[in-house]
Every structure is written in structure tokens, then in C-alpha cells.
Design an enzyme around this catalytic site. Structure first.
Site, PDB file in Angstrom:
ATOM      1  N   CYS A   1      68.039  50.111   2.341  1.00  0.00           N
ATOM      2  CA  CYS A   1      69.358  49.548   2.492  1.00  0.00           C
ATOM      3  C   CYS A   1      70.063  50.376   3.560  1.00  0.00           C
ATOM      4  CB  CYS A   1      70.225  49.562   1.239  1.00  0.00           C
ATOM      5  SG  CYS A   1      69.578  48.568  -0.102  1.00  0.00           S
TER       6      CYS A   1
ATOM      7  N   ARG B   1      65.830  49.291   7.646  1.00  0.00           N
ATOM      8  CA  ARG B   1      65.936  49.858   6.302  1.00  0.00           C
ATOM      9  C   ARG B   1      65.847  48.799   5.209  1.00  0.00           C
ATOM     10  NH1 ARG B   1      68.389  55.115   7.025  1.00  0.00           N
ATOM     11  NH2 ARG B   1      68.798  55.258   4.821  1.00  0.00           N
TER      12      ARG B   1
ATOM     13  N   TRP C   1      67.571  46.147   0.895  1.00  0.00           N
ATOM     14  CA  TRP C   1      66.196  46.106   0.397  1.00  0.00           C
ATOM     15  C   TRP C   1      66.344  46.072  -1.124  1.00  0.00           C
ATOM     16  CZ3 TRP C   1      62.981  49.029  -2.778  1.00  0.00           C
ATOM     17  CH2 TRP C   1      61.627  48.677  -2.728  1.00  0.00           C
TER      18      TRP C   1
ATOM     19  N   ASN D   1      73.735  52.217  -0.997  1.00  0.00           N
ATOM     20  CA  ASN D   1      72.308  52.454  -0.796  1.00  0.00           C
ATOM     21  C   ASN D   1      71.878  53.446  -1.863  1.00  0.00           C
ATOM     22  OD1 ASN D   1      69.739  53.107   0.142  1.00  0.00           O
ATOM     23  ND2 ASN D   1      70.499  54.547   1.666  1.00  0.00           N
ATOM     24  N   GLY D   2      70.898  53.063  -2.686  1.00  0.00           N
ATOM     25  CA  GLY D   2      70.437  53.966  -3.739  1.00  0.00           C
ATOM     26  C   GLY D   2      70.253  53.199  -5.027  1.00  0.00           C
TER      27      GLY D   2
ATOM     28  N   GLU E   1      44.198  54.345   5.883  1.00  0.00           N
ATOM     29  CA  GLU E   1      45.268  53.902   6.779  1.00  0.00           C
ATOM     30  C   GLU E   1      44.957  52.499   7.343  1.00  0.00           C
ATOM     31  OE1 GLU E   1      48.157  54.444   7.496  1.00  0.00           O
ATOM     32  OE2 GLU E   1      48.579  53.877   9.559  1.00  0.00           O
TER      33      GLU E   1
ATOM     34  N   LYS F   1      47.351  49.339   6.779  1.00  0.00           N
ATOM     35  CA  LYS F   1      47.928  48.569   7.896  1.00  0.00           C
ATOM     36  C   LYS F   1      47.616  47.096   7.707  1.00  0.00           C
ATOM     37  CE  LYS F   1      50.226  50.751   9.262  1.00  0.00           C
ATOM     38  NZ  LYS F   1      50.555  52.152   9.179  1.00  0.00           N
TER      39      LYS F   1
ATOM     40  N   GLU G   1      49.615  45.551   4.657  1.00  0.00           N
ATOM     41  CA  GLU G   1      51.076  45.467   4.731  1.00  0.00           C
ATOM     42  C   GLU G   1      51.565  44.445   5.760  1.00  0.00           C
ATOM     43  OE1 GLU G   1      53.251  49.035   5.859  1.00  0.00           O
ATOM     44  OE2 GLU G   1      51.614  49.674   7.121  1.00  0.00           O
TER      45      GLU G   1
ATOM     46  N   HIS H   1      29.903  53.656  -6.776  1.00  0.00           N
ATOM     47  CA  HIS H   1      30.325  54.045  -8.128  1.00  0.00           C
ATOM     48  C   HIS H   1      31.265  53.008  -8.732  1.00  0.00           C
ATOM     49  CE1 HIS H   1      28.274  57.843  -7.730  1.00  0.00           C
ATOM     50  NE2 HIS H   1      28.797  57.941  -6.513  1.00  0.00           N
TER      51      HIS H   1
ATOM     52  N   LYS I   1      61.621  50.216   6.315  1.00  0.00           N
ATOM     53  CA  LYS I   1      61.089  51.350   7.078  1.00  0.00           C
ATOM     54  C   LYS I   1      61.388  52.690   6.409  1.00  0.00           C
ATOM     55  CE  LYS I   1      59.355  53.011  10.978  1.00  0.00           C
ATOM     56  NZ  LYS I   1      57.889  52.909  10.923  1.00  0.00           N
TER      57      LYS I   1
HETATM   58  C1  F6R Z   1      53.193  52.306   6.365  1.00  0.00           C
HETATM   59  C2  F6R Z   1      54.391  53.111   6.385  1.00  0.00           C
HETATM   60  C3  F6R Z   1      54.789  53.804   5.143  1.00  0.00           C
HETATM   61  C4  F6R Z   1      55.453  55.154   5.449  1.00  0.00           C
HETATM   62  C5  F6R Z   1      55.999  55.777   4.159  1.00  0.00           C
HETATM   63  C6  F6R Z   1      56.588  57.138   4.408  1.00  0.00           C
HETATM   64  O1  F6R Z   1      52.927  51.746   7.606  1.00  0.00           O
HETATM   65  O2  F6R Z   1      55.074  53.191   7.370  1.00  0.00           O
HETATM   66  O3  F6R Z   1      53.719  53.966   4.265  1.00  0.00           O
HETATM   67  O4  F6R Z   1      54.516  55.983   6.051  1.00  0.00           O
HETATM   68  O5  F6R Z   1      56.974  54.933   3.614  1.00  0.00           O
HETATM   69  O6  F6R Z   1      57.658  57.080   5.287  1.00  0.00           O
HETATM   70  P1  F6R Z   1      58.176  58.371   6.020  1.00  0.00           P
HETATM   71  O7  F6R Z   1      57.078  58.832   6.936  1.00  0.00           O
HETATM   72  O8  F6R Z   1      59.396  57.955   6.761  1.00  0.00           O
HETATM   73  O9  F6R Z   1      58.450  59.391   4.960  1.00  0.00           O
END
Ligand code: F6R
Length: 605
Positions: free
Chosen positions: A2, A27, A74, A98-99, A477, A481, A484, A500, A600
Site C-alpha cells: 500500500c 506498492r 494491496w 499502510n499496515g 529463482e 520468476k 509470479e 525423493h 513490490k
Molecule cells: C520476486 C520478488 C520478491 C522480493 C521479496 C523481497 O520477484 O521481487 O520475492 O524479492 O518480496 O523484497 P525486498 O528485496 O524488497 O526485501
């Protein structure tokens, strides 16, 4: 998550609030809303979905005023519809938040006896609390102050009150909030990004602080309601908002920026002339017998790669944990440990809580962050920048490779300080790092081939990513990617682990992406590749030139990355999984930069 922004001044605010909201959209983008005081009375407009929907409604509604607050959401409590969109109103009061208010159910039960609730959110209780206090005769300052005392949880608030034309009330506990100082105007914002077009003079509120802004003044109080002075910071980096340029998506632009961003990280951590790591002097690795690295999501995968580097090069024990587990486990953490929080945003709630836990236990803390104005950078003993520049795509790409580059440099420094590495080896590894921008550039030439492959992958319901050693986190990773942004179910596994259990999921045509640079684990990974190939898996092998020659025709498809030192191979291999996920999502037509349900910056637990 948010984003909130507020302005109190003498000029109209709606357009500037919307501009600020756009900078905060990373956000959260479930809904957005704005409230202004017009001739002293509250007005608002809200819309489900992206900010462009709110803009469209505002064009028709034409509301404006000289004080206002705005929010991009969010969703946590309540579905992402217009009713649950902020600002929330009760009587004279409008709130953006926000929170998470943890005791909202209790408060709501009590307040419901006399007041009507209209939303499913936790935030609405705040509007009711302040309004109820006003009704009981409190002045606005006391009404706000007393309401804060009743809340538990995390919050950053902006509050405006009908009849109080030129004031914004704000508070911070657990979620970030900055005050911006203008000329004849004051601002609040979730981060510097929201306010850069308005001012570069910011004050970051500290935990428990609350404040009252008027166009010409601000008063800040601490948790005990004592007036306090907080230092103002002049932030650099003018009003420009990151632009997509000629790229279709921010994510693609950020993938393509990596030769430069990794180069910038290296410039900070590697001395190219002396061929040695260049680390802040206060980070003396001979002081520590253990390193604890805490992060979430992609940042945590960077930490997992770092574990291989620190242990193999420097013989230093490393624990890696996801922050949301670490903080509640009562982890044993000694004074001889170094704690490193890895976070692009520097605001992730769980990582920040873990950092604070480490500080409370007397451990030296470092924060490896992209946003140097973030809370983690300010609170850690040592702030380590990655210098990747603003990352706008919700799926992290360039921040990840810069995190890896910085961590590799730290591992190199640790190994040298602990006398675990010969000077020849140090030179070889420093050179390998210096080569990475060029190798990344070469890797980007494979974009067309990977795009064609992605077309095949886009018709799959699931995919597996396998690797060994430092490629295991890259497998995680790659899978993250893909899921998501394309919404295809994907899992990353250590290649030796599949038999396993998860191998039961392999059927005819299941895509398995195998990460196997030609290193000391190559043969073993290829054996695992054969195990799944013989069960019908469609293999996409991501290897290097030497590996491609050795693998023969075991794979359905081979992506041949440039040969690199195995030290930096995790960085190089990342390019392939980023491009594969990106193009798969584009084929599927998803919203690549703002995938569903995500935000983000995750500032709630
Ligand atoms: C995935 C992604 C998230 C962030 C995670 C941590 O593509 O971006 O998994 O890596 O939310 O965010 P930060 O690095 O801002 O603590």
C-alpha cells in the site's frame, strides 16, 4: 505495501496526489482512492484496480482541494473492491493506511455498538476511533493522539478532518512514512519516490512518531507524545520517474540494464586496478565466526547463493533463513556473528523485524539494499548499497544480479581477510567478477532463441527447475520468476532431491529446465537430467559452451550461455531464467510488470 501520499498547502492537490500515487503503484494496485478537503468538507473518489481507473473517474468527478490524502492498495483485510478502497471515512474523518491493525476485530466489536461499519477492512476502525473522539469533544490533535494509543499492529497513516482545512495528521509504527518539507506546503509519503517531484527535503519518522502538518509547519511527537526533532535529509535524484523507454515492459528494460547495473555494483565493491575486494573498513570479517543472512523471496535466493561462496571460499559458516521464519523462531544469534539483511526495497516488514531482532541481541548488522533512504539502510550498523537504480517491475531482476555481485565481493573479501585464499586465487576471482558485465551482455544475445522456447513453455501447466550447488537457488529463482509473472506452476529443486518424491510429478512432456554450467557438479546434474528424461520430461538444458559440447543430444533444447568462471556462473545463468519467464508471460498475455496479487514492497508481515 500500500502506498500513501498527502499534501497540505495553498494550491490544488488532486493532480499531484495522482502523480505521487503513480510513483507508489509498485506498492500495490488492487484499488486506489483520493480524499480532499474542499471548502473545509471531505470529498473522495475511489476505484477498483489500477490508478488509471481512478483517474478516469476523477476526470468526470472533478474534485479538488488544498489538502488531500491518497492511497494505492494491496489488499490484506477485505476483497479488493471499491468499498474496501481507501480513504476510509467516518463522520468528519478520512484515513489512508499502510499496515495491519492487529486488534481491529476487538475494536470493531466495541465500536459497532454505536457506529455503522461499511467495509471489511481493518483500517475503518481508525476513522471511527478518531471521529468518536471528536464527537466526545476532543480537539483534532487529542482525538488523533488518543486513537493511536488504542491500536496494535503496524501502521503508517494520513488523516484529514472535515472542518480542519489545512492540517494533515500522520503517524508511523512498523510501516515507513516520510514527511516532505515544501515552500508553503507539507507532504507525507510512504517513501522518497512518492515525493521526489514535490521536494527533496525529507524527514523520516521514527517508530512510534506521529505528527501534525500545516502548509508552513510541522510538529513531531514521539510515542510518549513528547515533541521531538528529527533530522531532515536532502535526497538526491531529481523528480524523474523511471521510464520504460522503447521497452515493452519495465521488466524487460531492467533485464537489459544488467550489464550496467552489475557494473555499477562492481565499481563499488571491486578495485579493478588492485584486483581485490573493496569493502567498507567497518566490515572486518576476521571479527566474525558466523554470518547470518536473512531475506525474503528473490533476495533470499541471492543469500542462498552467497552461502556457497562464503563457505567455499572463506570457510566461514553461514546461516540463511527467510525472514518471516527467523523472526518468530527465537534464533540463537551470538555477538560474534555478522547479520546481513538483503532487501531490494529495504522496507520488507519481516526482514526489517529480523534486523531489529539481531540489533537487540547485540549482533553487528549490515543491510544490503537498493534503496539507500530505506528504513533498513538507516537502522543497520552498516548500509551496503547495490546501486541497481530504481526497480519498477514487480518481479525482481536487476536487483537480484546486483545482490549476487555484491555478496560475491563480500565473500571474496571475507576469504582474503580470513587468509583462506591465495593472492592468485583472489586475482582470478576478482577478474571473474569484472568479466560479468561483458558476459551478461553476451547472454542477452540469446533473447530471440529464448523467446521461441518460451512459446513452447507457455502451453505447459507446470515446470520444474533443477540445479546443483550454487545453481540450486537459481533454480528456485527461475521457478519463482515463472510462476509470479506467467502463473504457470513451477518448482525449483536440488537436482539430487527430485527422486525423493517430486519425480512422481514428471509425466510425458513435463518441461524440466536444468541449470548445469560445466563445473565439478556437471556430470552429476546430467545424471539427474537423464533420470527425468527417461520418464518423458521435455528437457531444456541451460549450460555453457563447454557444457553444451559435453551434453550431446540429451536435451530437447539447449540454451548455451557464454563460458564463465564457476564462481560467477550463478549470475550468468540467471539471465536465461529471467528471459524465459519474461517471454512466457508475454506469450500468455499477463500483466508482466504488475502481476496479480503482488506488490513490490511488502511492508506487512
Ligand atoms: C520476486 C520478488 C520478491 C522480493 C521479496 C523481497 O520477484 O521481487 O520475492 O524479492 O518480496 O523484497 P525486498 O528485496 O524488497 O526485501
Amino acid at each position: 505495501m500500500c502506498g500513501i501520499i498527502g499534501i497540505t498547502g495553498r494550491k490544488f492537490v488532486t493532480d499531484r496526489l495522482i502523480d505521487g500515487l503513480k510513483r507508489l503503484e509498485y506498492r500495490g494496485y488492487d484499488s486506489s482512492g483520493i480524499a480532499v478537503l474542499t471548502d473545509g468538507s471531505l470529498q473522495r473518489e475511489r476505484a477498483e484496480g489500477k490508478i488509471k481507473n481512478l483517474e478516469a473517474k476523477l476526470n468526470a468527478a472533478n474534485i479538488d482541494g488544498q489538502s488531500g490524502i491518497a492511497h494505492t492498495r494491496w489488499a490484506t483485510h477485505g476483497v479488493p473492491n471499491e468499498t474496501n478502497a481507501h480513504p476510509h471515512f467516518s463522520g468528519r474523518v478520512g484515513v489512508v493506511h499502510n499496515g495491519i491493525i492487529e486488534n481491529f476485530l476487538e475494536l470493531r466489536k466495541e465500536l459497532s455498538k454505536t457506529r455503522e461499519f461499511r467495509t471489511e477492512t481493518d483500517t475503518e476502525v481508525v476513522a471511527h476511533l478518531v471521529d468518536a473522539a471528536l464527537e466526545q469533544g476532543d480537539n483534532p490533535k487529542d482525538a488523533f493522539r488518543k486513537s493511536l494509543k488504542q491500536l496494535t499492529g503496524a501502521y503508517a497513516f494520513g488523516v484529514i478532518i472535515d472542518g480542519v482545512e489545512d492540517q494533515i495528521f500522520c503517524a508511523r509504527a512498523g510501516s515507513p512514512l516520510a514527511i516532505g518539507i515544501g515552500e508553503g506546503e507539507m507532504y507525507i509519503g510512504s517513501d522518497a519516490m512518492a515525493l521526489t517531484q514535490l521536494t527533496n527535503n525529507l524527514i523520516y519518522l521514527e517508530e512510534g512518531d506521529w505528527a501534525i502538518l500545516t502548509p508552513d509547519s510541522y510538529e513531531i511527537f514521539d510515542r510518549q507524545d513528547k515533541p521531538v526533532t528529527r533530522e531532515a535529509t536532502i535526497i538526491s535524484g531529481g523528480p524523474a520517474m523511471a521510464e520504460k523507454g522503447n521497452y515493452r515492459h519495465f521488466m524487460l528494460k531492467e533485464i537489459y540494464e544488467q550489464p550496467e547495473t552489475v557494473g555499477r555494483t562492481l565499481a563499488n565493491y571491486i578495485d579493478e586496478f588492485r584486483l581485490t575486494a573493496n569493502i567498507p573498513p567497518e566490515l572486518d570479517f576476521s571479527e566474525f565466526d558466523r554470518i547470518v543472512i536473512i531475506a525474503c523471496g528473490t533476495a533470499c535466493y541471492a543469500a542462498m547463493v552467497a552461502k556457497y561462496w562464503f563457505e567455499q571460499l572463506g570457510g566461514v559458516a553461514v546461516d540463511v533463513d527467510i525472514a518471516s521464519e527467523f523472526r518468530y523462531r527465537k534464533p540463537v544469534i551470538s555477538k560474534n556473528s555478522l547479520f546481513i539483511a538483503v532487501s531490494q526495497s529495504g522496507e520488507t516488514a519481516d526482514t526489517l523485524a529480523a534486523l531489529r531482532y539481531a540489533k537487540e541481541h547485540g549482533t553487528k548488522t549490515a543491510a544490503l539494499v537498493n534503496v539507500m533512504t530505506s528504513t533498513m539502510a538507516r537502522e543497520a550498523d552498516i548500509a551496503l548499497p547495490i546501486n541497481a537504480g530504481p526497480e519498477i517491475g514487480v518481479a525482481s531482476t536487476k536487483a537480484f544480479t546486483s545482490q549476487l555481485t555484491a555478496l560475491a565481493s563480500l565473500a571474496l573479501s571475507a576469504a582474503v581477510t580470513r587468509r583462506a585464499l591465495s593472492r592468485d586465487a583472489e586475482i582470478r576471482l576478482a577478474r571473474a567478477l569484472i568479466e560479468t558485465p561483458r558476459l551478461i551482455k553476451e547472454s542477452l544475445l540469446l533473447d530471440g532463441q529464448i523467446e521461441r522456447l518460451a512459446f513452447e513453455l507457455s502451453s505447459s501447466k507446470q515446470a520444474f527447475y533443477l540445479g546443483r550447488g550454487s545453481q540450486v537457488p537459481i533454480a528456485y529463482e527461475g521457478a519463482l520468476k515463472l510462476k509470479e509473472i506467467s502463473y504457470i506452476h513451477a518448482e525449483g529443486y536440488a537436482a539430487g532431491e527430485l527422486k525423493h518424491g517430486p519425480i512422481a510429478l514428471i509425466e510425458d512432456g513435463t518441461p524440466v529446465i536444468v541449470l548445469a554450467p560445466y563445473d565439478n557438479l556437471f556430470e552429476k546434474t546430467i545424471s539427474n537430467l537423464q533420470e527425468v528424461a527417461s520418464r518423458g520430461a521435455k528437457i531444456i538444458l541451460i549450460t555453457d559452451e563447454t557444457g553444451a559440447k559435453s551434453a550431446g543430444d540429451l536435451a530437447s533444447y539447449v540454451i548455451t550461455m557464454p563460458d564463465s568462471d564457476s564462481f560467477v556462473a550463478p549470475i550468468i545463468m540467471t539471465l536465461a531464467v529471467q528471459l524465459l519467464a519474461y517471454h512466457t508471460a508475454v506469450h500468455l498475455g499477463t500483466d508482466v510488470d504488475q502481476p496479480r496479487n503482488l506488490a513490490k514492497s511488502v511492508t506487512v508481515e
